[in-house]
Design an enzyme around this catalytic site. Structure first.
Site, mmCIF file in Angstrom:
data_model
loop_
_atom_site.group_PDB
_atom_site.id
_atom_site.type_symbol
_atom_site.label_atom_id
_atom_site.label_comp_id
_atom_site.label_asym_id
_atom_site.label_seq_id
_atom_site.Cartn_x
_atom_site.Cartn_y
_atom_site.Cartn_z
ATOM 1 N N HIS A 178 -9.730 2.841 0.127
ATOM 2 C CA HIS A 178 -9.767 1.699 1.052
ATOM 3 C C HIS A 178 -10.892 1.841 2.078
ATOM 4 O O HIS A 178 -10.721 1.500 3.257
ATOM 5 C CB HIS A 178 -8.414 1.558 1.755
ATOM 6 C CG HIS A 178 -8.067 0.174 2.186
ATOM 7 N ND1 HIS A 178 -8.713 -0.473 3.213
ATOM 8 C CD2 HIS A 178 -7.137 -0.697 1.723
ATOM 9 C CE1 HIS A 178 -8.179 -1.664 3.384
ATOM 10 N NE2 HIS A 178 -7.223 -1.837 2.486
ATOM 11 N N HIS A 225 0.807 -1.236 0.000
ATOM 12 C CA HIS A 225 0.000 0.000 0.000
ATOM 13 C C HIS A 225 0.835 1.279 0.000
ATOM 14 O O HIS A 225 0.558 2.227 0.745
ATOM 15 C CB HIS A 225 -0.957 0.000 1.182
ATOM 16 C CG HIS A 225 -2.132 -0.926 1.020
ATOM 17 N ND1 HIS A 225 -2.543 -1.421 -0.197
ATOM 18 C CD2 HIS A 225 -2.982 -1.464 1.945
ATOM 19 C CE1 HIS A 225 -3.606 -2.198 -0.022
ATOM 20 N NE2 HIS A 225 -3.883 -2.253 1.265
ATOM 21 N N GLU A 246 -11.978 -2.410 -3.432
ATOM 22 C CA GLU A 246 -10.878 -1.555 -3.851
ATOM 23 C C GLU A 246 -10.661 -1.683 -5.366
ATOM 24 O O GLU A 246 -9.940 -2.548 -5.833
ATOM 25 C CB GLU A 246 -9.601 -1.947 -3.102
ATOM 26 C CG GLU A 246 -9.740 -1.923 -1.590
ATOM 27 C CD GLU A 246 -8.616 -2.692 -0.913
ATOM 28 O OE1 GLU A 246 -7.431 -2.409 -1.215
ATOM 29 O OE2 GLU A 246 -8.914 -3.582 -0.107
#
Length: 348
Positions: free
Chosen positions: A179, A105, A313
């Protein structure tokens, strides 16, 4: 339609703002310029009760220490990069190893930890916030200075529209997503196991023990990943399928979408009547059923626990830089990448 904002907190001497967008039907979205985090999203159920359908904290400070990416923008690259390194134009770039031996991420100080510039925008048919950030060359190990805009728009069709824009001065990697954890029961009254999920996808990526795509693309037919006709999330969790067990008993998988802007992702809660339809131009969607969500975080009076939310996502396929058969995340210097994802809330 209306937009308001207030100073929410301070971070390193800079103001942290909370923006609230409201449409004429009572839908309300709140977001902060720290990580572009969506803190609240309030929509009606079939009885007209307007409640929050996303997970988050009621105050700023927990987002600095405890938040498992609640509501945040993820970048430069969403998902995992195997070995926390990649080669681009003959140069090897090494990234932070922030999950086992891999990069997750965007790194520990990715876009979710940035204080963005923010501008409220109000027009006749939409209200929104435009967040802007310039990521310097070398930030978190990535090449190129990248100018990024994240736009949140709310209209009177009860649509929350997310637009991501990125432009780099030299070739780099960009794969942005949001997210947010959704829970359509309202105010976290129930978990998401009895939500129904429909995804128009005939292909899912196989994962290894570190949750990195192996490169194998699996046909969903006859598996818990066949969501084309819709399934209760509980069915997957209780299926015993090896890929379901691998990620902690649920989904944490990239689905390669068969179509776009055509009701390709639908989440519904039969009890409240709320229905969320997600449409996107992104290649895929990573579905995460909060299998690893820490327990006991105070989410506005609701303690966090496994299966309390589901993330949808929309993004490029994870670890694509190491899999030439996947659509590329590479952003050439001087080019702009734009993606749009729409979230529409209805009553079913």
């Amino acid at each position: 339609m209306n937009i308001t904002y207030e100073k929410w907190s301070e971070l390193n001497g800079n103001d942290v703002f909370l923006f609230t967008l409201t449409n004429d039907r009572g839908m309300e979205l709140s977001a902060t310029n720290y990580g572009c985090i969506v803190t609240d999203l309030r929509v009606p159920d079939r009885n007209g009760n307007i409640e929050n359908v996303v997970l988050g904290f009621g105050r700023f400070e927990p987002y600095l220490t405890n938040a498992p990416y609640f509501g945040a923008v993820i970048g430069r690259v969403a998902g995992r990069i195997r070995g926390a390194s990649f080669e681009l134009e003959g140069v090897t770039y090494r990234l932070a190893k922030n999950e086992h031996n891999n990069h997750l991420h965007g790194g520990p100080n990715g876009f979710h930890r940035v204080l963005w510039q923010a501008e409220p925008v109000q027009r006749d048919d939409v209200v929104g916030v435009v967040f802007s950030y310039t990521s310097p060359d070398g930030e978190e190990g990535y090449p190129g200075t990248v100018h990024v805009q994240v736009e949140y728009w709310l209209n009177n069709d009860n649509e929350w529209i997310v637009t991501h824009r990125a432009r780099s001065d030299k070739t780099t990697l960009v794969n942005l997503t949001n997210h947010t954890y959704f829970n359509l029961s309202g105010n976290g009254k129930r978990d998401i196991l009895d939500h129904t999920l429909t995804i128009q996808s005939s292909r899912v990526l196989e994962l290894n023990e570190e949750l990195i795509p192996t490169g194998r693309i699996l046909d969903v037919a006859g598996t818990p990943f066949d969501l084309r006709q819709g399934k209760a999330i509980r069915e997957a969790v209780e299926s015993g399928h090896p890929q379901i067990e691998l990620v902690g008993g649920g989904y944490d998988h990239p689905f390669w979408l068969d179509r776009h802007y055509d009701k390709e992702i639908v989440l519904s809660d039969p009890e409240s009547g709320r229905v969320l339809t997600v449409e996107t131009d992104e290649v895929g969607v990573v579905v995460y059923t909060s299998n690893q969500l820490p327990e006991g975080l105070d989410l506005g009076g609701v303690p966090s626990r496994k299966y309390l939310g589901v993330c949808l996502e929309t993004q490029g396929l994870p670890d694509a830089i190491h899999h030439p058969q996947f659509p590329s995340w590479i952003l050439p210097g001087g080019k702009e990448r734009v993606s749009v994802t729409k979230h529409r809330f209805d009553i079913g």
